[in-house]
Design a protein around this motif. Structure first.
Motif, PDB file in Angstrom:
ATOM      1  N   GLU A   1      53.275  -6.428  74.333  1.00 44.17           N
ATOM      2  CA  GLU A   1      53.350  -7.846  74.700  1.00 44.17           C
ATOM      3  C   GLU A   1      52.405  -8.188  75.843  1.00 44.17           C
ATOM      4  O   GLU A   1      51.713  -9.214  75.818  1.00 44.17           O
ATOM      5  CB  GLU A   1      54.780  -8.220  75.094  1.00 44.17           C
ATOM      6  N   GLY A   2      52.353  -7.339  76.881  1.00 41.55           N
ATOM      7  CA  GLY A   2      51.500  -7.645  78.027  1.00 41.55           C
ATOM      8  C   GLY A   2      50.043  -7.784  77.631  1.00 41.55           C
ATOM      9  O   GLY A   2      49.344  -8.691  78.096  1.00 41.55           O
ATOM     10  N   GLN A   3      49.561  -6.876  76.766  1.00 39.71           N
ATOM     11  CA  GLN A   3      48.156  -6.930  76.363  1.00 39.71           C
ATOM     12  C   GLN A   3      47.869  -8.150  75.484  1.00 39.71           C
ATOM     13  O   GLN A   3      46.886  -8.864  75.686  1.00 39.71           O
ATOM     14  CB  GLN A   3      47.790  -5.637  75.627  1.00 39.71           C
ATOM     15  N   ILE A   4      48.736  -8.379  74.494  1.00 38.49           N
ATOM     16  CA  ILE A   4      48.507  -9.518  73.592  1.00 38.49           C
ATOM     17  C   ILE A   4      48.644 -10.833  74.353  1.00 38.49           C
ATOM     18  O   ILE A   4      47.901 -11.795  74.105  1.00 38.49           O
ATOM     19  CB  ILE A   4      49.486  -9.452  72.401  1.00 38.49           C
ATOM     20  N   LYS A   5      49.559 -10.872  75.308  1.00 36.61           N
ATOM     21  CA  LYS A   5      49.759 -12.090  76.092  1.00 36.61           C
ATOM     22  C   LYS A   5      48.509 -12.416  76.914  1.00 36.61           C
ATOM     23  O   LYS A   5      48.080 -13.572  76.989  1.00 36.61           O
ATOM     24  CB  LYS A   5      50.962 -11.900  77.010  1.00 36.61           C
TER      25      LYS A   5
ATOM     26  N   LEU B   1      46.549  -1.171  72.610  1.00 35.67           N
ATOM     27  CA  LEU B   1      45.474  -1.706  71.768  1.00 35.67           C
ATOM     28  C   LEU B   1      44.191  -0.900  71.917  1.00 35.67           C
ATOM     29  O   LEU B   1      43.354  -0.883  71.007  1.00 35.67           O
ATOM     30  CB  LEU B   1      45.214  -3.177  72.113  1.00 35.67           C
ATOM     31  N   ARG B   2      44.026  -0.220  73.044  1.00 38.99           N
ATOM     32  CA  ARG B   2      42.823   0.601  73.237  1.00 38.99           C
ATOM     33  C   ARG B   2      42.816   1.818  72.316  1.00 38.99           C
ATOM     34  O   ARG B   2      41.771   2.423  72.084  1.00 38.99           O
ATOM     35  CB  ARG B   2      42.739   1.042  74.700  1.00 38.99           C
ATOM     36  N   ALA B   3      43.994   2.158  71.776  1.00 36.47           N
ATOM     37  CA  ALA B   3      44.094   3.332  70.893  1.00 36.47           C
ATOM     38  C   ALA B   3      43.947   2.971  69.423  1.00 36.47           C
ATOM     39  O   ALA B   3      44.095   3.830  68.552  1.00 36.47           O
ATOM     40  CB  ALA B   3      45.433   4.026  71.123  1.00 36.47           C
ATOM     41  N   CYS B   4      43.656   1.702  69.143  1.00 33.63           N
ATOM     42  CA  CYS B   4      43.506   1.253  67.751  1.00 33.63           C
ATOM     43  C   CYS B   4      42.117   1.644  67.247  1.00 33.63           C
ATOM     44  O   CYS B   4      41.101   1.096  67.683  1.00 33.63           O
ATOM     45  CB  CYS B   4      43.706  -0.259  67.671  1.00 33.63           C
ATOM     46  N   THR B   5      42.046   2.599  66.343  1.00 38.97           N
ATOM     47  CA  THR B   5      40.774   3.127  65.846  1.00 38.97           C
ATOM     48  C   THR B   5      40.312   2.375  64.601  1.00 38.97           C
ATOM     49  O   THR B   5      41.034   1.528  64.053  1.00 38.97           O
ATOM     50  CB  THR B   5      40.921   4.613  65.501  1.00 38.97           C
ATOM     51  N   ASP B   6      39.115   2.711  64.129  1.00 40.17           N
ATOM     52  CA  ASP B   6      38.608   2.123  62.882  1.00 40.17           C
ATOM     53  C   ASP B   6      39.573   2.380  61.731  1.00 40.17           C
ATOM     54  O   ASP B   6      39.789   1.510  60.877  1.00 40.17           O
ATOM     55  CB  ASP B   6      37.236   2.705  62.540  1.00 40.17           C
ATOM     56  N   ASP B   7      40.137   3.582  61.700  1.00 34.14           N
ATOM     57  CA  ASP B   7      41.082   3.911  60.625  1.00 34.14           C
ATOM     58  C   ASP B   7      42.325   3.010  60.695  1.00 34.14           C
ATOM     59  O   ASP B   7      42.845   2.588  59.665  1.00 34.14           O
ATOM     60  CB  ASP B   7      41.497   5.380  60.717  1.00 34.14           C
ATOM     61  N   HIS B   8      42.792   2.758  61.910  1.00 31.27           N
ATOM     62  CA  HIS B   8      43.948   1.862  62.064  1.00 31.27           C
ATOM     63  C   HIS B   8      43.610   0.451  61.577  1.00 31.27           C
ATOM     64  O   HIS B   8      44.388  -0.182  60.861  1.00 31.27           O
ATOM     65  CB  HIS B   8      44.391   1.818  63.529  1.00 31.27           C
TER      66      HIS B   8
ATOM     67  N   CYS C   1      37.565 -11.841  79.490  1.00 30.74           N
ATOM     68  CA  CYS C   1      38.372 -11.658  80.697  1.00 30.74           C
ATOM     69  C   CYS C   1      37.609 -10.761  81.680  1.00 30.74           C
ATOM     70  O   CYS C   1      36.938  -9.796  81.270  1.00 30.74           O
ATOM     71  CB  CYS C   1      39.721 -11.040  80.354  1.00 30.74           C
ATOM     72  N   SER C   2      37.714 -11.082  82.961  1.00 33.02           N
ATOM     73  CA  SER C   2      37.012 -10.278  83.969  1.00 33.02           C
ATOM     74  C   SER C   2      37.540  -8.847  84.030  1.00 33.02           C
ATOM     75  O   SER C   2      36.836  -7.939  84.470  1.00 33.02           O
ATOM     76  CB  SER C   2      37.149 -10.945  85.338  1.00 33.02           C
ATOM     77  N   ARG C   3      38.778  -8.639  83.606  1.00 33.99           N
ATOM     78  CA  ARG C   3      39.330  -7.284  83.506  1.00 33.99           C
ATOM     79  C   ARG C   3      39.971  -7.150  82.134  1.00 33.99           C
ATOM     80  O   ARG C   3      41.175  -7.318  81.969  1.00 33.99           O
ATOM     81  CB  ARG C   3      40.348  -7.038  84.621  1.00 33.99           C
ATOM     82  N   PRO C   4      39.172  -6.847  81.100  1.00 34.11           N
ATOM     83  CA  PRO C   4      39.678  -6.850  79.725  1.00 34.11           C
ATOM     84  C   PRO C   4      40.694  -5.741  79.479  1.00 34.11           C
ATOM     85  O   PRO C   4      40.725  -4.725  80.179  1.00 34.11           O
ATOM     86  CB  PRO C   4      38.431  -6.655  78.872  1.00 34.11           C
ATOM     87  N   VAL C   5      41.511  -5.978  78.437  1.00 27.02           N
ATOM     88  CA  VAL C   5      42.491  -4.982  78.014  1.00 27.02           C
ATOM     89  C   VAL C   5      41.788  -3.746  77.466  1.00 27.02           C
ATOM     90  O   VAL C   5      42.232  -2.611  77.677  1.00 27.02           O
ATOM     91  CB  VAL C   5      43.433  -5.595  76.950  1.00 27.02           C
TER      92      VAL C   5
ATOM     93  N   THR D   1      39.532  -2.463  70.916  1.00 28.30           N
ATOM     94  CA  THR D   1      38.396  -1.896  70.179  1.00 28.30           C
ATOM     95  C   THR D   1      37.932  -2.876  69.103  1.00 28.30           C
ATOM     96  O   THR D   1      38.744  -3.579  68.502  1.00 28.30           O
ATOM     97  CB  THR D   1      38.788  -0.574  69.509  1.00 28.30           C
ATOM     98  N   PRO D   2      36.633  -2.961  68.841  1.00 23.50           N
ATOM     99  CA  PRO D   2      36.152  -3.878  67.801  1.00 23.50           C
ATOM    100  C   PRO D   2      36.530  -3.372  66.417  1.00 23.50           C
ATOM    101  O   PRO D   2      36.412  -2.165  66.138  1.00 23.50           O
ATOM    102  CB  PRO D   2      34.637  -3.889  68.003  1.00 23.50           C
ATOM    103  N   PRO D   3      36.990  -4.247  65.520  1.00 20.59           N
ATOM    104  CA  PRO D   3      37.297  -3.811  64.154  1.00 20.59           C
ATOM    105  C   PRO D   3      36.017  -3.453  63.418  1.00 20.59           C
ATOM    106  O   PRO D   3      34.945  -3.996  63.704  1.00 20.59           O
ATOM    107  CB  PRO D   3      37.981  -5.027  63.535  1.00 20.59           C
ATOM    108  N   PRO D   4      36.101  -2.565  62.446  1.00 21.13           N
ATOM    109  CA  PRO D   4      34.875  -2.095  61.769  1.00 21.13           C
ATOM    110  C   PRO D   4      34.146  -3.190  61.008  1.00 21.13           C
ATOM    111  O   PRO D   4      32.931  -3.091  60.809  1.00 21.13           O
ATOM    112  CB  PRO D   4      35.392  -0.999  60.837  1.00 21.13           C
ATOM    113  N   TRP D   5      34.848  -4.231  60.567  1.00 22.32           N
ATOM    114  CA  TRP D   5      34.141  -5.283  59.805  1.00 22.32           C
ATOM    115  C   TRP D   5      33.220  -6.115  60.693  1.00 22.32           C
ATOM    116  O   TRP D   5      32.396  -6.857  60.183  1.00 22.32           O
ATOM    117  CB  TRP D   5      35.126  -6.183  59.057  1.00 22.32           C
TER     118      TRP D   5
END
Length: 707
Positions: free
Chosen positions: A71-75, A129-136, A171-175, A178-182
């Motif tokens: 929630e904190g990251q998405i918020k 969210l930083r652990a979301c890989t291309d496979d995810h 954001c000046s201090r981003p979460v 990771t960029p999605p592969p598409w």
């Protein structure tokens, strides 16, 4: 207050919000927007500060459905979404529909898509969210879309998911999303393979003619014939309410009250009553205003005489009834108790006329204001100057919720002008014609903005019920409004229905035959004051789609009838055969976003587009230079309501000749019952039909002779 940016940061970067940061920063709130704002720490974020369009719902973001671990990251990214804007360097690769800032509803939908992703990640054990890989990302896309998901919707979803990464970078201090592969590879490999029918305005079903005919009839009758009576009754009701509120309690008033009520009690005459909390009681306001006593004195009378629940009784207003149905008064009198409902039905009738006969979208009707359609000084057409809202952006590509005034005004035909004048008698000058505050006739609540879509839809359904009750009361059984086979009437179907009837019912067989013809004339002109359009956009694109579909279906029917052995006659027979062979065959219909342009291109094939005209029992192979109906120089369709004998574009089939002979027999039957002068004209018409049919049979050829 404005949050300070860290020194040295890029100007478009936003700081990290604090618990007390406003949900929407002040720079994004329009002057005059008084909708309440929220705080970052709250579990519900109101988006009203971003909403300026009349009639729009004041939506909110609810965080209860967001997974706790994410929630904190998405918020944080959502707050950046609400208060940041994508940069031109990023938008250049996102297509022509990409915006720096979307609407409030688009932002909420994007946030909810992120929440949906977060819930899925949590189920597979990803808590950052930083652990979301291309496979995810790829696995979620496969999970998100089924084989029945339209590619158009899937593409929008992938774009919303990519925005999670794009806005995080603002954001000046981003979460650290990771960029999605598409974003690197393109979206084609991540979209579902199926391509079902695209949704949208062009797939909306038009209202059934059996529904639209009586509905429009009752709406126009209400505005033209009953409006003066209803508005006069409303003014009298308000006068009586104000009078009852200030009447003092005096002995003379009490005497007048006894004189008015006691004889009625003695004789057993029904007293004026009103429904209150499930009981039928004395109509205190009406009685107090009528006899000149106070409301408290009426209450005292009820207690002294122990009047509990009473039989419902009338309380007629002392105003003349001028409206007529079939030459008879539509009411014996107008009752104090029914005036609020009649005002609502009158406003709804005007709403139906505006929705149907302007070509406007519902939000454009909601934005109309008193004074938007002044009387022209030079006797020319009435023009409606108002705002439009769809796809309105500023110079920086940001969505503008308040819309903008159209460069080209709408043309208002006579029934629309009369409906607008009725609405202007209900609201103050400059106020929204469908203001929520001024259309709450029963309670008078001071809510802001225009009526919402849901309220307008409910009002329309209520009008149908009212119209059917009136049809029953006046024994007008042929004017009953049936249920539509495709469901609720709704708001968006009126615009579609207008195009459908103009394109497919030449002359307007449902109602207002002359009016439909007038609209086709205006629409074909394509002038700077075009009807509901800027150039060929707006209602014209919808009309082109309906006209192209009708023409293609006519070509398909011609092709099938010729294949079944029917013969064809007429000066354009060879062109008709060629057009039927070249026309596409629609097995069902798939209408994509590009279809409007394709429809316009299809109609521009001068001399090879077929228009069925059942009124004249022929098919028009429209070629401008040959047409006797005098179309304009840029017309792409004939004036089918003005079809003339001897035109070089006409063709007939054997079935048309049979229709003419059947019509001749029917006209002869009418002639046998008509006065002599009229009978002669009817017999001449029947003879002309038979001559035309004979000419067809003498000159008709099979399709083989034309190939």
């Amino acid at each position: 207050m404005n949050l300070p940016l860290p020194s040295g940061d890029v100007p478009h970067l936003l700081p990290v919000p604090t618990p007390n940061s406003p949900v929407v920063l002040p720079q994004w709130i329009s002057p005059g927007n008084a909708n309440p704002n929220g705080r970052y720490q709250e579990s519900i974020w109101p988006l009203g500060p971003l909403i300026d369009r009349p009639g729009a719902s004041l939506i909110k973001i609810h965080w209860k459905n967001c997974p706790d671990r994410l929630e904190g990251q998405i918020k944080q990214v959502t707050w950046t979404l609400l208060n940041g804007q994508l940069q031109p360097s990023y938008l250049r690769n996102r297509g022509i529909r990409a915006r720096a800032r979307g609407s409030a509803s688009e932002m909420r939908e994007t946030c909810y898509e992120w929440m949906r992703l977060g819930r899925w990640l949590q189920t597979i054990g990803v808590k950052d969210l930083r652990a979301c890989t291309d496979d995810h990302w790829a696995a979620y896309a496969a999970h998100r879309f089924s084989t029945t998901t339209p590619r158009h919707h899937a593409g929008e979803t992938l774009s919303r998911l990519a925005d999670l990464w794009a806005f995080d970078r603002l954001c000046s201090r981003p979460v650290g999303v990771t960029p999605p592969p598409w974003e690197r590879e393109g979206i084609d490999n991540y979209l579902p393979s199926s391509a079902p029918q695209d949704p949208g305005e062009n797939s909306t079903e038009p209202l059934d003619p059996m529904v639209m005919g009586p509905l429009l009839m009752w709406a126009i009758r209400m505005v033209d014939d009953f409006a003066d009576d209803i508005l006069a009754a409303w003014a009298e009701r308000q006068r009586m309410q104000q009078l009852a509120a200030i009447n003092p309690s005096t002995p003379s008033g009490l005497d007048a009250l006894d004189t008015y009520l006691v004889p009625r009690l003695t004789e057993g005459t029904r007293l004026p009553t009103i429904e209150s909390r499930g009981r039928t009681v004395l109509a205190s306001t009406f009685i107090a205003a009528t006899v000149g006593c106070s409301v408290n004195q009426v209450s005292g009378f009820r207690q002294r005489h122990r009047l509990g629940t009473l039989e419902p009784g009338p309380y007629p207003l002392q105003i003349p009834v001028t409206g007529r149905i079939n030459g008879r008064p539509w009411r014996e009198y107008l009752d104090f108790n029914e005036v609020t409902n009649l005002m609502r039905q009158l406003a709804t009738a005007a709403m139906i006329i505006c929705l149907y006969l302007t070509g406007m979208r519902p939000q454009e009707v909601q934005g109309l204001r008193a004074g938007c359609c002044p009387d022209p000084e030079d006797g020319s057409r009435h023009l409606i100057r108002s705002r439009h809202y769809k796809n309105v952006t500023d110079d920086d590509g940001r969505h503008v919720s308040s819309g903008e005034e159209r460069d080209v005004p709408w043309v208002a035909i006579a029934p629309v002008v009369r409906a607008l004048r009725v609405l202007e008698r209900m609201v103050p000058e400059g106020e929204l014609l469908f203001s929520s505050a001024h259309h709450d006739f029963a309670r008078g609540r001071q809510s802001g903005g225009a009526l919402k879509n849901s309220s307008m839809s409910q009002h329309i359904e209520g009008f149908v019920t009212w119209a059917n009750q009136e049809a029953e009361l006046h024994a007008l059984h042929d004017q009953y409004v049936p249920e539509d086979p495709h469901g609720a009437i709704g708001l968006g179907r009126f615009r579609r229905t207008l195009a459908w009837h103009i394109a497919r019912r030449p002359g307007g067989l449902v109602a207002l035959a002359i009016q439909y013809g007038h609209m086709r004339t205006v629409l074909d002109a394509r002038t700077s004051s075009g009807y509901g359009s800027r150039s060929r956009r707006g209602i014209h694109s919808v009309l082109d789609v309906e006209t192209a579909l009708a023409a293609a279906e006519t070509a398909a029917r011609l092709r099938d009838r010729l294949a079944a052995g029917e013969k064809i006659s007429g000066p354009a027979a060879r062109r008709a055969f060629t057009a039927s062979v070249q026309a596409p065959r629609f097995e069902g219909r798939t209408i994509t976003q590009k279809f409007a342009k394709q429809a316009a291109d299809y109609l521009a094939r001068d001399g090879l587009v077929l228009f069925d005209n059942p009124n004249a029992s022929l098919i028009c192979v429209f070629k401008r230079d040959n047409a006797l109906c005098e179309p304009g120089p840029d017309a792409t369709a004939p004036h089918q309501f003005d079809c003339r004998p001897g035109c070089g574009n006409a063709v007939r089939l054997d079935s048309h000749a049979s229709e003419l002979l059947h019509e001749a027999d029917r006209v002869d039957q009418l002639a046998a019952l008509a006065p002599q002068p009229l009978a002669r004209r009817l017999r001449a018409t029947a003879e002309q039909h038979r001559t035309t049919a004979d000419t067809h049979h003498a000159t008709a050829q099979p399709s083989e002779a034309l190939s």
